[in-house]
Design a protein around this motif. Structure first.
Motif, PDB file in Angstrom:
ATOM      1  N   THR A 143     -18.786  -0.090  16.497  1.00  0.00           N
ATOM      2  CA  THR A 143     -19.154  -0.534  15.166  1.00  0.00           C
ATOM      3  C   THR A 143     -17.896  -0.733  14.334  1.00  0.00           C
ATOM      4  N   GLN A 144     -18.040  -1.526  13.296  1.00  0.00           N
ATOM      5  CA  GLN A 144     -16.920  -1.889  12.435  1.00  0.00           C
ATOM      6  C   GLN A 144     -16.925  -1.009  11.194  1.00  0.00           C
ATOM      7  N   ASP A 145     -15.748  -0.638  10.699  1.00  0.00           N
ATOM      8  CA  ASP A 145     -15.643   0.069   9.425  1.00  0.00           C
ATOM      9  C   ASP A 145     -15.535  -0.965   8.312  1.00  0.00           C
ATOM     10  N   PHE A 146     -16.296  -0.761   7.256  1.00  0.00           N
ATOM     11  CA  PHE A 146     -16.295  -1.698   6.138  1.00  0.00           C
ATOM     12  C   PHE A 146     -15.853  -1.004   4.862  1.00  0.00           C
ATOM     13  N   THR A 147     -15.259  -1.788   3.973  1.00  0.00           N
ATOM     14  CA  THR A 147     -14.872  -1.261   2.668  1.00  0.00           C
ATOM     15  C   THR A 147     -16.007  -1.498   1.686  1.00  0.00           C
ATOM     16  N   ARG A 148     -15.969  -0.802   0.562  1.00  0.00           N
ATOM     17  CA  ARG A 148     -17.047  -0.930  -0.424  1.00  0.00           C
ATOM     18  C   ARG A 148     -16.762  -2.007  -1.469  1.00  0.00           C
ATOM     19  N   ASP A 149     -15.520  -2.532  -1.471  1.00  0.00           N
ATOM     20  CA  ASP A 149     -15.141  -3.461  -2.529  1.00  0.00           C
ATOM     21  C   ASP A 149     -15.502  -4.914  -2.256  1.00  0.00           C
ATOM     22  N   LYS A 150     -16.115  -5.183  -1.120  1.00  0.00           N
ATOM     23  CA  LYS A 150     -16.419  -6.564  -0.749  1.00  0.00           C
ATOM     24  C   LYS A 150     -17.695  -6.565   0.095  1.00  0.00           C
ATOM     25  N   PRO A 151     -18.560  -7.565  -0.059  1.00  0.00           N
ATOM     26  CA  PRO A 151     -19.786  -7.599   0.757  1.00  0.00           C
ATOM     27  C   PRO A 151     -19.463  -7.606   2.261  1.00  0.00           C
ATOM     28  N   ILE A 152     -20.324  -6.959   3.015  1.00  0.00           N
ATOM     29  CA  ILE A 152     -20.111  -6.835   4.459  1.00  0.00           C
ATOM     30  C   ILE A 152     -20.037  -8.207   5.120  1.00  0.00           C
ATOM     31  N   TYR A 153     -20.929  -9.119   4.709  1.00  0.00           N
ATOM     32  CA  TYR A 153     -20.904 -10.439   5.356  1.00  0.00           C
ATOM     33  C   TYR A 153     -19.551 -11.121   5.134  1.00  0.00           C
ATOM     34  N   SER A 154     -18.990 -10.942   3.944  1.00  0.00           N
ATOM     35  CA  SER A 154     -17.701 -11.551   3.631  1.00  0.00           C
ATOM     36  C   SER A 154     -16.576 -10.925   4.465  1.00  0.00           C
ATOM     37  N   GLN A 155     -16.659  -9.613   4.679  1.00  0.00           N
ATOM     38  CA  GLN A 155     -15.669  -8.946   5.523  1.00  0.00           C
ATOM     39  C   GLN A 155     -15.767  -9.441   6.968  1.00  0.00           C
ATOM     40  N   LEU A 156     -16.994  -9.687   7.417  1.00  0.00           N
ATOM     41  CA  LEU A 156     -17.178 -10.186   8.787  1.00  0.00           C
ATOM     42  C   LEU A 156     -16.681 -11.633   8.920  1.00  0.00           C
ATOM     43  N   VAL A 157     -16.906 -12.438   7.885  1.00  0.00           N
ATOM     44  CA  VAL A 157     -16.376 -13.813   7.903  1.00  0.00           C
ATOM     45  C   VAL A 157     -14.853 -13.755   8.015  1.00  0.00           C
ATOM     46  N   ASP A 158     -14.213 -12.886   7.201  1.00  0.00           N
ATOM     47  CA  ASP A 158     -12.754 -12.752   7.264  1.00  0.00           C
ATOM     48  C   ASP A 158     -12.300 -12.279   8.649  1.00  0.00           C
ATOM     49  N   LEU A 159     -13.051 -11.353   9.222  1.00  0.00           N
ATOM     50  CA  LEU A 159     -12.706 -10.820  10.545  1.00  0.00           C
ATOM     51  C   LEU A 159     -12.736 -11.927  11.609  1.00  0.00           C
ATOM     52  N   ILE A 160     -13.783 -12.734  11.572  1.00  0.00           N
ATOM     53  CA  ILE A 160     -13.903 -13.820  12.552  1.00  0.00           C
ATOM     54  C   ILE A 160     -12.836 -14.890  12.289  1.00  0.00           C
ATOM     55  N   CYS A 161     -12.590 -15.197  11.014  1.00  0.00           N
ATOM     56  CA  CYS A 161     -11.522 -16.162  10.686  1.00  0.00           C
ATOM     57  C   CYS A 161     -10.179 -15.651  11.216  1.00  0.00           C
ATOM     58  N   ASN A 206     -27.073  -5.245  10.154  1.00  0.00           N
ATOM     59  CA  ASN A 206     -28.371  -5.886  10.255  1.00  0.00           C
ATOM     60  C   ASN A 206     -28.233  -7.316  10.797  1.00  0.00           C
ATOM     61  N   VAL A 207     -29.221  -7.735  11.546  1.00  0.00           N
ATOM     62  CA  VAL A 207     -29.242  -9.098  12.103  1.00  0.00           C
ATOM     63  C   VAL A 207     -29.178 -10.148  10.988  1.00  0.00           C
ATOM     64  N   ASN A 208     -29.850  -9.889   9.874  1.00  0.00           N
ATOM     65  CA  ASN A 208     -29.842 -10.847   8.754  1.00  0.00           C
ATOM     66  C   ASN A 208     -28.435 -11.028   8.186  1.00  0.00           C
ATOM     67  N   THR A 209     -27.642  -9.956   8.190  1.00  0.00           N
ATOM     68  CA  THR A 209     -26.264 -10.054   7.709  1.00  0.00           C
ATOM     69  C   THR A 209     -25.460 -10.962   8.622  1.00  0.00           C
ATOM     70  N   VAL A 210     -25.641 -10.814   9.910  1.00  0.00           N
ATOM     71  CA  VAL A 210     -24.904 -11.658  10.861  1.00  0.00           C
ATOM     72  C   VAL A 210     -25.375 -13.107  10.764  1.00  0.00           C
ATOM     73  N   GLN A 211     -26.654 -13.308  10.520  1.00  0.00           N
ATOM     74  CA  GLN A 211     -27.141 -14.680  10.335  1.00  0.00           C
ATOM     75  C   GLN A 211     -26.446 -15.320   9.135  1.00  0.00           C
ATOM     76  N   ARG A 212     -26.242 -14.531   8.088  1.00  0.00           N
ATOM     77  CA  ARG A 212     -25.538 -15.042   6.906  1.00  0.00           C
ATOM     78  C   ARG A 212     -24.086 -15.360   7.244  1.00  0.00           C
ATOM     79  N   VAL A 213     -23.471 -14.508   8.049  1.00  0.00           N
ATOM     80  CA  VAL A 213     -22.081 -14.739   8.479  1.00  0.00           C
ATOM     81  C   VAL A 213     -21.991 -16.057   9.245  1.00  0.00           C
ATOM     82  N   TYR A 214     -22.878 -16.247  10.200  1.00  0.00           N
ATOM     83  CA  TYR A 214     -22.843 -17.459  11.025  1.00  0.00           C
ATOM     84  C   TYR A 214     -23.118 -18.703  10.169  1.00  0.00           C
ATOM     85  N   LYS A 215     -24.031 -18.563   9.195  1.00  0.00           N
ATOM     86  CA  LYS A 215     -24.334 -19.680   8.298  1.00  0.00           C
ATOM     87  C   LYS A 215     -23.107 -20.022   7.457  1.00  0.00           C
ATOM     88  N   GLU A 216     -22.410 -18.993   6.975  1.00  0.00           N
ATOM     89  CA  GLU A 216     -21.206 -19.207   6.170  1.00  0.00           C
ATOM     90  C   GLU A 216     -20.112 -19.893   7.000  1.00  0.00           C
TER      91      GLU A 216
END
Length: 121
Positions: free
Chosen positions: A2-20, A47-57
């Motif tokens: 699992t990934q560690d996330f910070t509280r200062d940014k939405p998780i989906y945005s952190q995942l987008v940055d990670l993939i970028c 959550n699966v919905n969060t990843v769907q948002r990441v992929y959509k972004e």
């Protein structure tokens, strides 16, 4: 894993940055097939919905494309990846400049420190 996330940014945005970051570092190559939404959500522990948002972004950023019945793939458009690299560089520099301004450092002080550090290595 699992990934560690910070509280200062939405998780989906952190995942987008990670993939970028993975695209820019070459960990994900143009044309590579990405994991399914369900596989990736299990890997990063969100959550699966969060990843769907990441992929959509990512698709709206034109960094990925979804092929019906085949999955999601990293773009093969090298120009788009170069554009992403330039955008990320400018974004990081802007964040850095804002950070040094908060603490009252001048650009010249920072450049001198970087040059000393570079000389020490």
């Amino acid at each position: 894993m699992t990934q560690d996330f910070t509280r200062d940014k939405p998780i989906y945005s952190q995942l987008v940055d990670l993939i970028c970051g993975d695209i820019l570092k070459g960990n994900l190559q143009p044309g590579d097939k990405m994991q399914s939404v369900r596989e990736y959500s299990l890997e990063v522990g969100v959550n699966v919905n969060t990843v769907q948002r990441v992929y959509k972004e990512l698709e709206s950023m034109e960094l990925t494309e979804t092929k019906r019945g085949q999955g999601t793939f990293i773009t093969t458009d090298e120009e788009r990846i170069l554009h992403l690299r330039e955008d990320m560089k400018v974004k990081l520099v802007n964040q850095f400049l804002q950070s040094i301004a908060v603490f009252g450092f001048s650009k010249e002080e920072i450049v001198q420190t970087l040059q000393r550090k570079e000389g020490a290595q």
